[in-house]
Design a protein around this motif. Structure first.
Motif, PDB file in Angstrom:
ATOM      1  N   HIS A 120      -5.100  -5.612  -6.995  1.00  0.00           N
ATOM      2  CA  HIS A 120      -3.747  -5.555  -7.559  1.00  0.00           C
ATOM      3  C   HIS A 120      -3.718  -5.853  -9.061  1.00  0.00           C
TER       4      HIS A 120
ATOM      5  N   ASP B 200      -4.147  -2.626 -12.766  1.00  0.00           N
ATOM      6  CA  ASP B 200      -3.126  -1.803 -13.434  1.00  0.00           C
ATOM      7  C   ASP B 200      -1.750  -2.370 -13.085  1.00  0.00           C
ATOM      8  N   PRO B 201      -0.833  -2.414 -14.040  1.00  0.00           N
ATOM      9  CA  PRO B 201       0.495  -2.991 -13.736  1.00  0.00           C
ATOM     10  C   PRO B 201       1.318  -2.149 -12.756  1.00  0.00           C
ATOM     11  N   ASN B 202       0.975  -0.870 -12.611  1.00  0.00           N
ATOM     12  CA  ASN B 202       1.793   0.016 -11.777  1.00  0.00           C
ATOM     13  C   ASN B 202       1.127   0.458 -10.473  1.00  0.00           C
ATOM     14  N   PHE B 203      -0.179   0.233 -10.358  1.00  0.00           N
ATOM     15  CA  PHE B 203      -0.893   0.746  -9.191  1.00  0.00           C
ATOM     16  C   PHE B 203      -1.752  -0.319  -8.533  1.00  0.00           C
ATOM     17  N   THR B 204      -2.000  -0.115  -7.235  1.00  0.00           N
ATOM     18  CA  THR B 204      -2.994  -0.919  -6.515  1.00  0.00           C
ATOM     19  C   THR B 204      -4.193  -0.012  -6.248  1.00  0.00           C
TER      20      THR B 204
END
Length: 497
Positions: A145, A148-152
């Motif tokens: 997690h 990246d701030p937007n993806f897992t």
């Protein structure tokens, strides 16, 4: 109630905790449980994933014989029943890093049945933890997690890795007992070579089941086997250090007591331990077995073990910790404590035995468990990689035994050995550290001391313990090289005590 049962005082009276653990141990194997993909720490993301692990259509699992052997070996090490017939089941649940949509595990028919582990407390007393079962299952992958701030991101390197889940009965009554149990279990697994026990890498982790009850309720449960006498339990998932196990239990027990004392009820749920805040938090409601829709895996035949093969595996078992501890005590005359410290690591026990041959066994134990252990710990070095070898410790102890050096000088010699100045005998010779046992030379020093301090000498007759001052002065005059035993004998004779 056992005297070791931890009682927690609440606002409305005393409470006790009841603890059971499910320990997940990664099987020491070069390949996964149902595929030939490599297993190892440190590979790049998704570099160790076969088509089976990724659950590609039409891919069929094939059991890894070595993993089965490791499970049997562990069962034998836990004095447990080996089931010659066992079966794999599908445990159905959705998770992003579980490509199949189910985990292959064992439910009603595990490979290993009931066993037991005898665990030592810090005070030397022991307690027994009953093992309910050990089953084989595959691990899931890992969701990342923090990339990246937007993806897992999903890394499937762990997917399909063989795990042994070792389930205990609720036989532990304090956080200290739970940590001691996992330590003992880890030692047994490492001795067997069935798991490397590396908790930092997640190769050994514990799910901790915590409940609380009033005094007397646990005894009723033990008498009847009826769990209704115990409180509702919460499971804390994936705790991977002895310290965190203890912290998580202490926090969770107090959390449950506060809820109950406020008139609330405990929800059976799965929780996580936040190591930064030192508290547990809810993860999900606890599923029951029927929620997972277990059914026999249609791609795998039942596992049928030949009793003769089990006997062959049993014949290869190493000397296990309890047997080694008993032997070190009887063979070398060590205390239970010293033997217990030595057997916590197989390599340490082997180092000790190599150094103790023909030497003062207690003295060797002191050097291995104190001075050497402290140096290795400070340097983050495993005893197998110790720069000082067993024969060098043996030589140092021999010099003490023969009166060539005193125990005090030996400390200095050891530090020089650690610094790489060579073997003990070489250091003693080149540094002029030999103990002075020449009575003529010592008598001269003592005579001069007594002549220079007649008042002190007279006082020793009334107060014999004052002889220590003279011993100190002689040691000072000889730069610590005088043989203390010889000095004491000469002083007593000269001072008439």
């Amino acid at each position: 109630m056992s005297e070791n049962t931890k009682v927690i005082e609440g606002r409305t009276g005393p409470w006790e905790m009841v603890l059971g653990l499910e320990v997940h141990a990664q099987v020491a194997s070069n390949a996964k449980l149902f595929s030939g993909a490599a297993v190892g720490f440190g590979a790049g993301p998704n570099e160790q994933v076969s088509l089976v692990d990724a659950a590609m259509p039409g891919m069929l699992p094939v059991i890894n014989r070595h993993c089965v052997e490791q499970a049997v070996k562990t069962g034998l090490g836990l004095k447990a029943k080996i089931n010659t017939w066992s079966r794999f089941d599908r445990k159905n649940y959705f998770y992003p890093d579980l490509p199949q949509g189910y985990q292959i595990s064992q439910f009603k028919d595990p490979i290993v049945g009931e066993g037991e582990v005898i665990v030592e407390r810090d005070d030397g007393s022991t307690f027994t933890v009953r093992i309910e079962r050990l089953h084989l299952e595959q691990d899931a992958g890992k969701s990342l997690h923090d990339q990246d701030p937007n993806f897992t991101y999903v890394d499937l390197n762990r997917a399909g890795t063989a795990l042994m889940e070792i389930v205990s009965r609720p036989d532990m009554r304090s956080a200290e007992e739970a940590a001691a149990y996992v330590k003992k279990l880890r030692t047994i697994l490492v001795y067997l070579g069935a798991c490397d026990g590396d908790m930092e890498k997640g190769n050994l982790r514990a799910d901790v089941n915590v409940s609380v009850c009033r005094p007397g309720a646990y005894e009723k449960y033990r008498e009847t086997g009826d769990f209704s006498h115990l409180g509702t339990r919460c499971e804390i998932k994936n705790v991977n250090s002895f310290r965190f196990i203890q912290q998580a239990i202490e926090y969770e027990a107090r959390r449950q007591i506060e809820i109950l004392e406020d008139g609330g009820r405990i929800d059976q749920e799965t929780r996580l331990f936040d190591t930064v805040k030192g508290e547990t938090r809810s993860m999900r409601s606890k599923e029951e077995a029927h929620d997972y829709r277990y059914f026999p895996d249609p791609d795998l035949l039942p596992l049928e073990l030949d009793p003769a093969w089990i006997k062959e595996i049993e014949a290869t078992l190493p000397e296990l910790p309890d047997a080694k501890k008993a032997r070190l005590q009887s063979q070398y005359g060590l205390t239970a404590y010293d033997a217990g410290v030595l057997i916590t690591e197989q390599a340490r026990a082997e180092f000790y035995e190599a150094a103790a041959k023909g030497r003062d066994a207690k003295l060797v134990a002191n050097w291995v468990t104190n001075d050497l252990a402290a140096r290795l710990t400070a340097g983050g070095i495993d005893i197998a990689d110790s720069p000082i070898r067993p024969d060098e410790i043996a030589e140092l102890v021999q010099l003490i035994e023969e009166g060539v050096i005193s125990s005090k000088i030996a400390k200095d010699v050891f530090e020089r050995m650690w610094a790489g100045e060579g073997r003990a005998s070489h250091i003693v010779e080149t540094q002029g550290l030999k103990q002075v046992s020449d009575t003529g030379a010592l008598e001269k020093i003592i005579d001069e001391l007594i002549a220079a301090n007649p008042g002190q000498a007279a006082a020793v007759k009334d107060k014999p313990q004052a002889i220590g001052w003279f011993v100190g002065q002689v040691m000072k005059a000889t730069q610590g090289k005088a043989n203390p035993g010889t000095v004491n004998q000469l002083l007593k004779a000269k001072l008439g005590i």
